[in-house]
Design a protein around this motif. Structure first.
Motif, PDB file in Angstrom:
ATOM      1  N   THR A  18     104.768 -15.534  78.119  1.00 51.49           N
ATOM      2  CA  THR A  18     105.091 -14.625  79.772  1.00 51.49           C
ATOM      3  C   THR A  18     106.121 -13.945  79.860  1.00 51.49           C
ATOM      4  OG1 THR A  18     106.495 -16.215  79.820  1.00 51.49           O
ATOM      5  CG2 THR A  18     104.339 -17.244  80.521  1.00 51.49           C
ATOM      6  N   SER A  19     106.903 -13.585  78.920  1.00 50.35           N
ATOM      7  CA  SER A  19     108.043 -12.344  78.819  1.00 50.35           C
ATOM      8  C   SER A  19     107.617 -11.483  77.843  1.00 50.35           C
ATOM      9  CB  SER A  19     109.081 -13.094  79.026  1.00 50.35           C
ATOM     10  OG  SER A  19     110.741 -12.373  79.089  1.00 50.35           O
TER      11      SER A  19
ATOM     12  N   VAL B 247     117.984 -16.664  64.293  1.00 47.94           N
ATOM     13  CA  VAL B 247     117.002 -16.302  65.151  1.00 47.94           C
ATOM     14  C   VAL B 247     117.052 -16.565  66.355  1.00 47.94           C
ATOM     15  CG1 VAL B 247     114.991 -15.970  63.259  1.00 47.94           C
ATOM     16  CG2 VAL B 247     116.066 -18.554  64.230  1.00 47.94           C
ATOM     17  N   PRO B 248     116.848 -16.676  67.217  1.00 49.92           N
ATOM     18  CA  PRO B 248     117.701 -16.942  68.506  1.00 49.92           C
ATOM     19  C   PRO B 248     116.603 -19.063  68.453  1.00 49.92           C
ATOM     20  CG  PRO B 248     115.960 -15.652  69.309  1.00 49.92           C
ATOM     21  CD  PRO B 248     116.051 -15.551  67.957  1.00 49.92           C
ATOM     22  N   ILE B 249     117.236 -19.803  69.525  1.00 52.23           N
ATOM     23  CA  ILE B 249     117.184 -21.465  69.163  1.00 52.23           C
ATOM     24  C   ILE B 249     116.692 -21.186  70.766  1.00 52.23           C
ATOM     25  CG2 ILE B 249     117.527 -23.610  69.777  1.00 52.23           C
ATOM     26  CD1 ILE B 249     119.567 -23.523  67.254  1.00 52.23           C
ATOM     27  N   THR B 250     115.321 -21.443  71.519  1.00 56.51           N
ATOM     28  CA  THR B 250     115.545 -22.709  72.378  1.00 56.51           C
ATOM     29  C   THR B 250     114.307 -23.873  72.827  1.00 56.51           C
ATOM     30  OG1 THR B 250     113.164 -21.544  72.578  1.00 56.51           O
ATOM     31  CG2 THR B 250     114.822 -20.349  73.528  1.00 56.51           C
ATOM     32  N   THR B 251     114.496 -23.915  73.605  1.00 55.40           N
ATOM     33  CA  THR B 251     114.528 -26.292  73.239  1.00 55.40           C
ATOM     34  C   THR B 251     113.757 -26.447  74.840  1.00 55.40           C
ATOM     35  OG1 THR B 251     115.965 -26.778  74.523  1.00 55.40           O
ATOM     36  CG2 THR B 251     116.055 -26.490  72.049  1.00 55.40           C
ATOM     37  N   GLU B 252     113.074 -26.768  75.104  1.00 52.63           N
ATOM     38  CA  GLU B 252     112.728 -27.578  76.457  1.00 52.63           C
ATOM     39  C   GLU B 252     113.633 -27.759  77.881  1.00 52.63           C
ATOM     40  OE1 GLU B 252     113.595 -31.468  74.358  1.00 52.63           O
ATOM     41  OE2 GLU B 252     112.666 -29.754  73.769  1.00 52.63           O
ATOM     42  N   LYS B 253     114.242 -27.806  76.861  1.00 54.24           N
ATOM     43  CA  LYS B 253     115.617 -27.575  78.257  1.00 54.24           C
ATOM     44  C   LYS B 253     116.280 -26.284  78.619  1.00 54.24           C
ATOM     45  CE  LYS B 253     117.882 -31.778  76.736  1.00 54.24           C
ATOM     46  NZ  LYS B 253     116.992 -32.188  76.050  1.00 54.24           N
ATOM     47  N   ASP B 254     115.464 -25.381  77.894  1.00 56.88           N
ATOM     48  CA  ASP B 254     115.704 -23.913  78.082  1.00 56.88           C
ATOM     49  C   ASP B 254     114.824 -23.723  79.423  1.00 56.88           C
ATOM     50  OD1 ASP B 254     117.975 -23.102  76.625  1.00 56.88           O
ATOM     51  OD2 ASP B 254     116.635 -23.503  74.768  1.00 56.88           O
ATOM     52  N   PRO B 255     114.729 -22.418  80.081  1.00 56.44           N
ATOM     53  CA  PRO B 255     114.394 -21.898  81.571  1.00 56.44           C
ATOM     54  C   PRO B 255     113.390 -21.134  80.600  1.00 56.44           C
ATOM     55  CG  PRO B 255     116.468 -20.347  81.515  1.00 56.44           C
ATOM     56  CD  PRO B 255     116.754 -22.267  80.460  1.00 56.44           C
ATOM     57  N   VAL B 256     112.398 -21.462  81.446  1.00 48.37           N
ATOM     58  CA  VAL B 256     110.920 -20.142  81.477  1.00 48.37           C
ATOM     59  C   VAL B 256     110.656 -19.181  82.264  1.00 48.37           C
ATOM     60  CG1 VAL B 256     108.338 -20.752  81.316  1.00 48.37           C
ATOM     61  CG2 VAL B 256     109.996 -22.842  80.774  1.00 48.37           C
ATOM     62  N   GLY B 257     110.241 -17.818  81.803  1.00 51.03           N
ATOM     63  CA  GLY B 257     110.650 -17.166  82.218  1.00 51.03           C
ATOM     64  C   GLY B 257     111.418 -15.652  82.056  1.00 51.03           C
ATOM     65  N   PHE B 258     111.703 -14.771  82.550  1.00 48.07           N
ATOM     66  CA  PHE B 258     112.460 -13.791  82.258  1.00 48.07           C
ATOM     67  C   PHE B 258     114.154 -13.723  81.121  1.00 48.07           C
ATOM     68  CE2 PHE B 258     112.480  -8.820  81.861  1.00 48.07           C
ATOM     69  CZ  PHE B 258     111.787  -8.471  81.746  1.00 48.07           C
ATOM     70  N   TYR B 259     113.946 -13.731  80.639  1.00 51.51           N
ATOM     71  CA  TYR B 259     115.252 -14.325  79.868  1.00 51.51           C
ATOM     72  C   TYR B 259     115.841 -13.937  78.744  1.00 51.51           C
ATOM     73  CZ  TYR B 259     115.578 -18.369  77.542  1.00 51.51           C
ATOM     74  OH  TYR B 259     115.178 -19.619  76.517  1.00 51.51           O
TER      75      TYR B 259
END
Length: 534
Positions: A23-24, A188-200
């Motif tokens: 999305t972003s 590389v970045p790490i994102t999980t389900e605890k991170d926000p969804v959207g523009f960041y």
């Protein structure tokens, strides 16, 4: 009647009829459906069957590049066939090595043959994006399957217990994608389900931090994945998590600067004694159209499943691997296929690993030599270089598969013989949790199946192991990682034709042990730092 999971996987993609996009423009590795009626929305999960369908999407996405075979591609900028996860792994793990070369001149593809790629390589961008997309799917699935979400939807206890296993498998597949990103691109970045969804802009982590995250995840999954061999064929279990953990420990010196060979030997012993068994069938059976039932499946810890009737037209996955290897005087029908794409061959330095290229000796040396030159004078000429006949879309008894357009041949991501070889390597590298005698026994079991000469403990050197890994595991997407671990991928200690861009091959710069962070990825997230040398 029990419906095979692979039919759920592929038919779900066809029924779905929608595509998901990141999305972003920040490439945040997260996914949000476009509206409330789409896949992964709260409404979608009102159907109890949806949970397994999303899990099926995660597995099927390892093969196909979109929701309708090659159509509705998941990754922008590459068609569904070129952006198939398995196809991209083959392109990045095999083409830059001594094991394979491809004739095609699509875009920047030729630079992968020669280790001359740059950050604008669209296939590297596709690989980075494909792994990121899978992480996105897994993250959103985990967001949608929390205890709170399931309670809100009134999910009963039996389904909740099943979903708990689904969540563990999604976490494993997310870890698998992080390992691919860490291996290829480093930081590389790490994102999980605890991170926000959207523009960041997600924060880039060091390779060591990604390693630590994956290590923690895989250890934790031992308590929640299915027990060994208790899951449906094609789905992972606890042994797959141990295998992936052993793999990253084997490469720990590359990823973190610290060797973990004792852990490798210990984990491999556990894997070997877990209930999976060495396939005492001819080597060719492991790569035939019925390798899910001809005895080979007992060795497959994590396969990517293929099915000619369930998968729609695609140039990804095994369709690419088998089609692209057919050309010249090869009769496509004899390979169970509807034609050849005149693409991939072996380089002569790899052929030299076998004592007899006609495969009358070591049965693993599966080459078509009629009309093929050993030397690759011109990369774009298919008949330059021996063709590889390892994979076939015919059953092990020679009978036809379901269709000639799409193979039934499953791809072995993890198999037990690799655990034998990892154990042997760890011991030779100094692991005190294993023994040379046991390692020699494992290697001779592998060589015995291939009708190759048995070795003694004096033969078990690191150079031998690298060569034996090539003989046993070629075209299974290990070679680049193996060569880097042995210090042979870049530099001048191992030269092969067209390495560095010349026919005779030249030394290449060590910075190419890491792929560049794709330019488009950095444009989307300008906080990312490029790898040195690029």
């Amino acid at each position: 009647m029990k419906i095979s999971f692979k039919y759920i996987s592929y038919f779900f993609l066809f029924i779905l009829g929608i595509s998901m996009t990141l999305t972003s423009c920040t490439d945040d590795l997260n996914v949000t459906p476009k509206d409330d009626d789409e896949f992964l929305s709260d409404t979608f999960f009102e159907d109890p069957a949806s949970y397994k369908q999303v899990l099926a999407k995660l597995y099927a996405g390892l093969y196909v590049g979109g929701n309708d075979g090659d159509g509705q591609a998941d990754i922008s900028g590459l068609s569904g066939d070129f952006s198939s996860y398995l196809r991209l792994l083959f392109v990045t793990q095999e083409l830059p090595t001594d094991e394979a070369v491809i004739a095609w001149s699509d875009g920047t593809l030729p630079t992968l043959n020669m280790q001359t790629w740059s950050p604008v390589n669209e296939f590297l961008y596709g690989t980075y994006s494909r792994a990121s997309y899978h992480i996105s799917l897994a993250n959103e699935f985990l967001r949608q399957t929390t205890d709170e979400k399931l309670a809100e939807r009134g999910v009963d206890a039996a389904l909740k217990a099943e979903i708990a296993t689904f969540r563990a498998e999604a976490r494993f597949l997310r870890a698998y994608s992080y390992v691919n990103l860490m291996d290829l691109f480093g930081n590389v970045p790490i994102t999980t389900e605890k991170d926000p969804v959207g523009f960041y802009y997600p924060e880039q982590k060091t390779r060591a931090e990604v390693f630590a995250f994956v290590e923690s995840e895989l250890k934790d999954l031992d308590s929640s994945l299915a027990n060994a061999r208790s899951n449906e064929y094609g789905r992972v279990d606890k042994v797959a998590a141990k295998f992936l953990l052993a793999q990253i420990y084997l490469n720990s010196k590359v990823y973190t600067g610290t060797e973990r060979n004792n852990e490798v030997a210990t984990l491999c012993s556990e894997i070997i004694n877990s209930g999976y068994t060495f396939a005492n069938v001819p080597y060719a059976y492991l790569f035939s159209a019925d390798n899910d039932k001809n005895g080979a499946q007992n060795e497959f810890i994590f396969p990517i499943i293929s099915d000619g009737n369930a998968i729609r037209a695609t140039g990804g996955g095994m369709s690419f691997i088998i089609h692209a290897a057919i050309g010249g005087s090869i009769d496509a029908a004899s390979r169970g296929m509807d034609g050849g794409w005149y693409g991939t061959r072996a380089r002569k330095e790899f052929v030299a690993l076998f004592p007899d290229a006609t495969a009358t000796g070591d049965k693993r040396g599966m080459f078509h030599t009629d009309g093929q030159a050993l030397d690759i004078t011109n990369i774009s000429t298919f008949t330059d270089g021996y063709a590889v006949t390892k994979y076939i879309n015919k059953k092990s008894d020679g009978s036809p598969a379901q269709r000639a357009e799409i193979p039934d041949t499953d791809f072995p991501v993890f198999r037990l013989s690799d655990a034998y070889l990892m154990y042997a390597e760890a011991v030779v590298r100094g692991a005190t949790t294993g023994s040379i005698a046991t390692a020699v026994g494992y290697v001779n079991q592998i060589r015995g199946r291939a009708e190759a000469t048995a070795i003694s403990s004096a033969d078990l050197t690191l150079d031998f192991i690298l060569a034996e890994r090539g003989r046993e595991l070629y075209w299974e997407c290990h070679r680049r990682t193996d060569l880097i671990r042995f210090g042979k991928f870049t530099g001048g200690s191992k030269i092969w034709q067209w390495k560095g861009g010349t026919m005779d091959g030249i030394a290449t710069d060590s910075y190419r042990d890491l792929m560049p962070i794709p330019s488009k990825t950095i444009q989307a997230n300008p906080t990312l730092k490029q790898n040195p040398g690029y």
